[in-house]
Design an enzyme around this catalytic site. Structure first.
Site, PDB file in Angstrom:
ATOM      1  N   THR A 257       0.836  -1.137   0.038  1.00 51.40           N
ATOM      2  CA  THR A 257       0.062  -0.194   0.095  1.00 51.40           C
ATOM      3  C   THR A 257       1.227   1.273   0.305  1.00 51.40           C
ATOM      4  OG1 THR A 257      -2.141  -1.132   1.134  1.00 51.40           O
ATOM      5  CG2 THR A 257      -2.068   1.416   1.306  1.00 51.40           C
ATOM      6  N   PHE A 259       1.293   5.060   0.744  1.00 48.32           N
ATOM      7  CA  PHE A 259       0.416   6.261   1.241  1.00 48.32           C
ATOM      8  C   PHE A 259       1.294   7.537   0.829  1.00 48.32           C
ATOM      9  CE2 PHE A 259       0.316   2.268   4.129  1.00 48.32           C
ATOM     10  CZ  PHE A 259      -0.714   2.328   4.455  1.00 48.32           C
TER      11      PHE A 259
END
Length: 360
Positions: A257, A259
């Site tokens: 992921t 960010f």
């Protein structure tokens, strides 16, 4: 002649004292830097400078410590020194134990003031209102793609992106006992449920999948009910005293992921070029044949690489779209500046979301 364990411990203790003295010398110098910054009114946190420091240390490293470990060590050293100037308040999706919190700690170091929020909208509000200097939000996952709410918020927010970090995400099934028996409900953020759907269908086909605001919130709820389980991180499990019923249940082994860190330009202006940078923008073009092709021509003509291209409906009812684009490079580079200038001239809507050093 080989040294004894006692002799080695004495030598390590002596090195530790040298490290302590060196760290305090560095902190004193950082304090002097802070005084100059305050007098100039410049930002305390400069991600491009910290990236250069870490790369410099890694370049000089002869081992045996790994470069990845050095990055973590130096990030903490710089975080502790920054906290002497002014601790950063960082907003992220809470409660404690979320991957967003982990991203904040990995990027800023542990010497921050935590501002956990109930949802992404609150993260943006905290960073926009002054309740926090910075916000941390996920923008895309290697399995499930973009986080649409984050993109929508970036479109209309005064915040800009000043940094990024990519985390290897390992989802674990957590509950009050280390067993898969008698699980009635599995709680997690919708993205985590989607990233583990194959595993859940195989191992817990009869369990209800219940979406909650964050994985850590799911862990908090699971701690109160033995028939419930949560999909969350080891950090969340430790935070709420849960056992690991199953490890690494994400469907993709290399589930990552990305960010980004956001703030108001008044808090920190766009970072200067670090040598490895990304420029993110959102644009729209008139709804006519060939418009998207024309939008890409300036990038090709000026030799600028595009690393991400996502579309989102403009919600105008006219089948119009916003395009989210990541470009390799910094606007201070002549070819990037020329491409951006040409692109802006053909777009009906144009907004730079941020320019920032690329994550390692």
């Amino acid at each position: 002649m080989a040294k004894t364990l006692s002799e080695l411990r004495v030598l390590i203790d002596a090195v530790d004292q040298e490290l302590l003295a060196a760290l305090n010398r560095r902190a004193s110098l950082a304090n002097e830097v802070g005084e100059i910054k305050r007098a100039e009114g410049s930002a305390v946190f400069r991600p491009e400078r910290e990236a250069q420091v870490i790369h410099g240390v890694q370049s000089a490293n002869k081992g045996p410590i790994k470069d990845s470990s050095l990055a973590l060590i130096w990030r903490e050293i710089m975080s502790a020194c920054r906290a002497l100037e002014a601790p950063q308040r960082v907003a992220y999706l809470g409660p404690k134990g979320t991957y967003s919190e982990e991203a904040a700690l990995r990027f800023f170091g542990s010497s921050i003031q935590h501002v956990p929020c109930a949802n992404f909208d609150e993260v943006f509000h905290a960073a926009s209102s002054g309740a926090a200097e910075f916000g941390v939000i996920p923008v895309e996952n290697s399995t499930e793609g973009v986080v649409t709410r984050s993109l929508d918020l970036l479109l209309n927010s005064p915040l800009h992106i000043v940094g990024e970090i990519s985390l290897l995400v390992r989802h674990h099934l957590l509950r009050t006992q280390a067993s898969l028996e008698n699980i009635e409900v599995v709680l997690a953020h919708p993205q985590a449920l989607a990233q583990c759907q194959q595993w859940l269908s195989t191992h817990l086909p009869n369990a209800e999948r219940r979406a909650v605001s964050s994985n850590a919130e799911g862990a908090r709820l699971a701690a109160a009910n033995p028939a419930w389980a949560a999909i969350a991180s080891e950090r969340a499990g430790a935070e709420f005293g849960l056992h690991t019923a199953a490890q690494a249940i994400q469907d993709e082994a290399f589930n990552r992921t990305r960010f980004v860190m956001v703030c108001l330009p008044a808090v920190m202006p766009a970072p200067e070029a670090s040598g490895k940078d990304c420029t993110s923008l959102v644009v729209s073009v008139p709804n006519r044949p060939g418009a998207v092709h024309d939008m890409l021509v300036p990038l090709k003509e000026h030799g600028v690489s595009m690393t991400r291209f996502e579309s989102r409906p403009a919600r105008s009812g006219q089948w119009e779209y916003f395009f989210y684009i990541d470009l390799q490079g910094h606007p201070s580079e002549p070819n990037v500046a020329a491409a951006l200038q040409d692109l802006r001239g053909i777009c009906a809507f144009y907004k730079v979301l941020g320019t920032y050093p690329l994550a390692d």
